[in-house]
Scaffold this motif. Structure first.
Motif, PDB file in Angstrom:
ATOM      1  N   VAL A   1      39.864  42.229  27.679  1.00 31.23           N
ATOM      2  CA  VAL A   1      38.570  41.540  27.645  1.00 31.23           C
ATOM      3  C   VAL A   1      37.797  41.955  26.389  1.00 31.23           C
ATOM      4  N   PHE A   2      37.310  40.963  25.640  1.00 27.34           N
ATOM      5  CA  PHE A   2      36.442  41.219  24.496  1.00 27.34           C
ATOM      6  C   PHE A   2      34.989  41.200  24.960  1.00 27.34           C
ATOM      7  N   VAL A   3      34.186  42.114  24.382  1.00 19.91           N
ATOM      8  CA  VAL A   3      32.803  42.296  24.828  1.00 19.91           C
ATOM      9  C   VAL A   3      31.856  42.353  23.642  1.00 19.91           C
ATOM     10  N   HIS A   4      30.776  41.573  23.722  1.00 16.50           N
ATOM     11  CA  HIS A   4      29.676  41.700  22.764  1.00 16.50           C
ATOM     12  C   HIS A   4      28.806  42.867  23.227  1.00 16.50           C
TER      13      HIS A   4
ATOM     14  N   ARG B   1      41.054  47.223  27.660  1.00 20.57           N
ATOM     15  CA  ARG B   1      42.458  46.993  27.975  1.00 20.57           C
ATOM     16  C   ARG B   1      42.620  46.795  29.479  1.00 20.57           C
ATOM     17  N   VAL B   2      43.663  46.083  29.868  1.00 19.66           N
ATOM     18  CA  VAL B   2      43.874  45.787  31.291  1.00 19.66           C
ATOM     19  C   VAL B   2      43.895  47.055  32.153  1.00 19.66           C
ATOM     20  N   PRO B   3      44.619  48.126  31.765  1.00 15.31           N
ATOM     21  CA  PRO B   3      44.635  49.321  32.620  1.00 15.31           C
ATOM     22  C   PRO B   3      43.282  50.007  32.762  1.00 15.31           C
ATOM     23  N   ASP B   4      42.327  49.684  31.886  1.00 17.03           N
ATOM     24  CA  ASP B   4      41.014  50.328  31.934  1.00 17.03           C
ATOM     25  C   ASP B   4      39.963  49.489  32.660  1.00 17.03           C
ATOM     26  N   LEU B   5      40.386  48.377  33.265  1.00 19.57           N
ATOM     27  CA  LEU B   5      39.433  47.504  33.948  1.00 19.57           C
ATOM     28  C   LEU B   5      39.066  48.016  35.339  1.00 19.57           C
ATOM     29  N   THR B   6      40.063  48.401  36.122  1.00 20.68           N
ATOM     30  CA  THR B   6      39.814  48.744  37.522  1.00 20.68           C
ATOM     31  C   THR B   6      40.953  49.602  38.060  1.00 20.68           C
ATOM     32  N   TRP B   7      40.656  50.341  39.126  1.00 26.14           N
ATOM     33  CA  TRP B   7      41.695  51.099  39.820  1.00 26.14           C
ATOM     34  C   TRP B   7      42.562  50.178  40.666  1.00 26.14           C
ATOM     35  N   SER B   8      42.042  49.010  41.003  1.00 27.20           N
ATOM     36  CA  SER B   8      42.772  48.079  41.862  1.00 27.20           C
ATOM     37  C   SER B   8      43.905  47.416  41.102  1.00 27.20           C
TER      38      SER B   8
ATOM     39  N   SER C   1      40.886  38.332  34.706  1.00 27.67           N
ATOM     40  CA  SER C   1      39.831  37.471  35.255  1.00 27.67           C
ATOM     41  C   SER C   1      39.522  37.817  36.712  1.00 27.67           C
ATOM     42  N   GLU C   2      40.401  38.563  37.369  1.00 25.19           N
ATOM     43  CA  GLU C   2      40.133  38.995  38.735  1.00 25.19           C
ATOM     44  C   GLU C   2      39.099  40.121  38.758  1.00 25.19           C
ATOM     45  N   SER C   3      38.876  40.733  37.600  1.00 25.68           N
ATOM     46  CA  SER C   3      37.937  41.847  37.516  1.00 25.68           C
ATOM     47  C   SER C   3      36.669  41.502  36.743  1.00 25.68           C
ATOM     48  N   VAL C   4      36.827  40.708  35.668  1.00 29.83           N
ATOM     49  CA  VAL C   4      35.698  40.365  34.796  1.00 29.83           C
ATOM     50  C   VAL C   4      35.802  38.892  34.411  1.00 29.83           C
ATOM     51  N   GLU C   5      34.664  38.228  34.288  1.00 32.28           N
ATOM     52  CA  GLU C   5      34.654  36.843  33.820  1.00 32.28           C
ATOM     53  C   GLU C   5      33.741  36.700  32.615  1.00 32.28           C
TER      54      GLU C   5
ATOM     55  N   LEU D   1      35.971  50.415  32.076  1.00 27.97           N
ATOM     56  CA  LEU D   1      35.122  50.173  33.249  1.00 27.97           C
ATOM     57  C   LEU D   1      35.564  51.097  34.380  1.00 27.97           C
ATOM     58  N   LYS D   2      36.861  51.375  34.420  1.00 22.85           N
ATOM     59  CA  LYS D   2      37.442  52.193  35.489  1.00 22.85           C
ATOM     60  C   LYS D   2      36.855  53.598  35.516  1.00 22.85           C
TER      61      LYS D   2
END
Length: 232
Positions: free
Chosen positions: A89-92, A106-113, A119-123, A146-147
């Motif tokens: 995910v890119f973020v301003h 990065r995908v592994p840093d989005l959530t523990w789930s 897109s299941e974690s951030v939109e 985020l994790k």
């Protein structure tokens, strides 16, 4: 290139690899530099005595560089999700220079789930708060997690060592199976714990989705592993 502000007797020279010449894509450094031109560059290493490796791209945008240097590891920052892709995910980030998009998760840093897509974690358009992993002047990017601000479910689960639980098989490998033993937590059961009878592979005994009753033998927080054993 020769370096300014260096005593004559201890003069050093610097080399800028092509990929460190500019954030922009160029075919040849002559598109950006000319002989005699004074430039700013960041030291990124040494490749011999008195010979430096430099990055000009790290200093190409002074406003961006100043912003990135103001950010520290483990700092909490906020921003707005700009684009969501398969790879992250890119973020301003708040306060970044106009025209920039400095944050990346990065995908592994989005959530523990476990998720199948970011897109299941951030939109896109969502406001987010994350912890800084690294701010890199050369890439112009701030890598976020985020994790890191979420509770690690494995820490709480560590108190379950010794308990008997039943969970479905989520994956079969040649020498054992993985079971879901709690929400967002999987454990490993070795083939030898499945049966006393001779068996070459677990798929001779079980299928994915089969429920298995096991005991929580160990929770290794450092290696993030849950070891299971046969329930007596």
């Amino acid at each position: 290139m020769s370096l300014a502000d260096v005593e004559e007797a201890h003069a050093e020279t610097g080399r800028i690899p092509r990929h460190e010449a500019s954030i922009r894509r160029v075919e040849h450094p002559s598109e950006i530099f000319e002989v005699g031109q004074e430039i700013n560059a960041e030291e990124i290493g040494r490749w011999g005595e008195g010979q430096l490796s430099l990055s000009a791209r790290a200093c190409e945008n002074p406003a961006l560089r100043s912003f990135l240097l103001s950010i520290e590891r483990e700092q909490i920052v906020t921003g707005t999700a700009s684009e969501v892709h398969d790879f992250g995910v890119f973020v301003h980030l708040d306060g970044e220079p106009d025209g920039s998009c400095t944050g990346f998760i990065r995908v592994p840093d989005l959530t523990w789930s476990r998720i199948s897509h970011p897109s299941e974690s951030v939109e896109a358009g969502q406001r987010i708060t994350g912890e800084v992993i690294v701010a890199d002047t050369r890439s112009g990017q701030v890598t976020l997690s985020l994790k890191a601000l979420q509770e690690d479910p494995l820490v709480r689960f560590a108190a379950h060592v010794g308990r008997v639980v039943t969970g479905p098989i989520t994956k079969i490998i040649p020498f054992g199976v993985f079971l879901q033993v709690a929400p967002d937590i999987e454990g490993f059961l070795h083939l030898s714990e499945l049966t006393d009878e001779p068996a070459e592979t677990p798929d001779q005994l079980v299928n994915e989705g089969d429920p298995v009753t096991v005991k929580i033998a160990e929770v290794d927080l450092e290696r993030r592993r849950v070891r299971l054993c046969r329930a007596e």
